[in-house]
Scaffold this motif. Structure first.
Motif, short mmCIF file in Angstrom:
data_model
loop_
_atom_site.label_atom_id
_atom_site.label_comp_id
_atom_site.label_asym_id
_atom_site.label_seq_id
_atom_site.Cartn_x
_atom_site.Cartn_y
_atom_site.Cartn_z
N ALA A 69 27.08 19.53 49.72
CA ALA A 69 26.18 20.01 50.78
C ALA A 69 24.78 20.26 50.24
O ALA A 69 23.78 19.90 50.90
N ILE A 70 24.68 20.84 49.07
CA ILE A 70 23.36 21.07 48.45
C ILE A 70 22.66 19.73 48.22
O ILE A 70 21.47 19.56 48.51
N TYR A 71 23.41 18.77 47.71
CA TYR A 71 22.85 17.46 47.42
C TYR A 71 22.36 16.78 48.71
O TYR A 71 21.28 16.19 48.75
N LEU A 72 23.16 16.87 49.77
CA LEU A 72 22.79 16.28 51.05
C LEU A 72 21.53 16.94 51.61
O LEU A 72 20.62 16.27 52.08
N MET A 73 21.48 18.27 51.55
CA MET A 73 20.30 18.99 52.06
C MET A 73 19.05 18.63 51.26
O MET A 73 17.98 18.44 51.83
N LEU A 74 19.18 18.57 49.94
CA LEU A 74 18.03 18.16 49.12
C LEU A 74 17.57 16.75 49.50
O LEU A 74 16.37 16.48 49.57
N SER A 75 18.53 15.89 49.75
CA SER A 75 18.21 14.51 50.10
C SER A 75 17.51 14.42 51.45
O SER A 75 16.50 13.73 51.58
N LEU A 76 18.03 15.14 52.44
CA LEU A 76 17.47 15.05 53.78
C LEU A 76 16.13 15.79 53.91
O LEU A 76 15.24 15.33 54.62
N LEU A 77 16.01 16.93 53.27
CA LEU A 77 14.82 17.75 53.45
C LEU A 77 13.66 17.41 52.52
O LEU A 77 12.50 17.53 52.88
N SER A 78 13.99 17.01 51.28
CA SER A 78 12.89 16.81 50.33
C SER A 78 12.89 15.43 49.67
O SER A 78 11.87 15.00 49.16
N GLY A 79 14.02 14.77 49.66
CA GLY A 79 14.10 13.49 48.96
C GLY A 79 14.14 13.64 47.45
O GLY A 79 14.01 12.67 46.71
N CYS A 80 14.31 14.87 46.98
CA CYS A 80 14.31 15.14 45.53
C CYS A 80 15.70 15.45 45.00
O CYS A 80 15.86 16.24 44.07
N GLU A 81 16.70 14.81 45.56
CA GLU A 81 18.07 15.06 45.09
C GLU A 81 18.29 14.55 43.68
O GLU A 81 19.21 14.98 42.99
#
Length: 158
Positions: A69-81
């Motif tokens: 979930a953290i990885y998905l949120m980083l990906s969707l919100l910032s693109g810095c996953e």
């Protein structure tokens, strides 16, 4: 006149240990077709693959669901996953003394996120893990043959 005396070089007494060369990955970075299931899972649900890898690499200290979930949120919100996945590939490499190939971990994760996740997943499978079971499931699977002696009721003595 003062004579110049040279200080002798002393041995510190610490033996010099030979550095062991890093071992090779079981598959290459672009060997995605070696495991079509992982390749498809990672292409469509990369956060699940990441969560499963993180659970194994962290030895169960964080759950697969939370990390995914953290990885998905980083990906969707910032693109810095890639910053998050960088830490896990680096830890995995250190745990198994794997070579940093074809370039450093950060570049691999930024430029080839899916390929890097597939490679990490395949490496864990090669090392005897089944990432979909998580850390606890793998421990149970590896300890299946180990039997502990039965513990009977404790009798009180006077």
């Amino acid at each position: 006149m003062q004579s110049s005396t040279r200080q002798p070089e002393y041995d510190t007494g610490n033996p010099t240990l030979p550095m062991t060369a890093p071992s090779q990955w079981s598959t290459g970075l672009f060997g995605c077709c070696k495991d079509c299931y992982v390749c498809c899972l990672t292409c469509w649900c990369y956060f699940i693959t990441f969560g499963e890898i993180a659970d194994i690499v962290d030895k169960g200290t964080t759950s697969c669901v939370v990390q995914g979930a953290i990885y998905l949120m980083l990906s969707l919100l910032s693109g810095c996953e890639c910053i998050d996945s960088f830490t896990y590939i680096h830890t995995l490499r250190r745990q198994y003394n794997l070579a940093e190939q074809p370039c450093n971990d950060f570049c691999v994760n930024c430029c080839c996120k899916c390929c890097a996740l597939c490679q990490e997943y395949r490496e864990l499978k090669h090392r005897g893990f089944k990432p979909s079971l998580g850390w606890e499931g793998n421990l149970a699977r590896h300890n299946q043959g180990v039997l502990l002696p039965p513990v009977g009721p404790v009798k009180m003595k006077r």
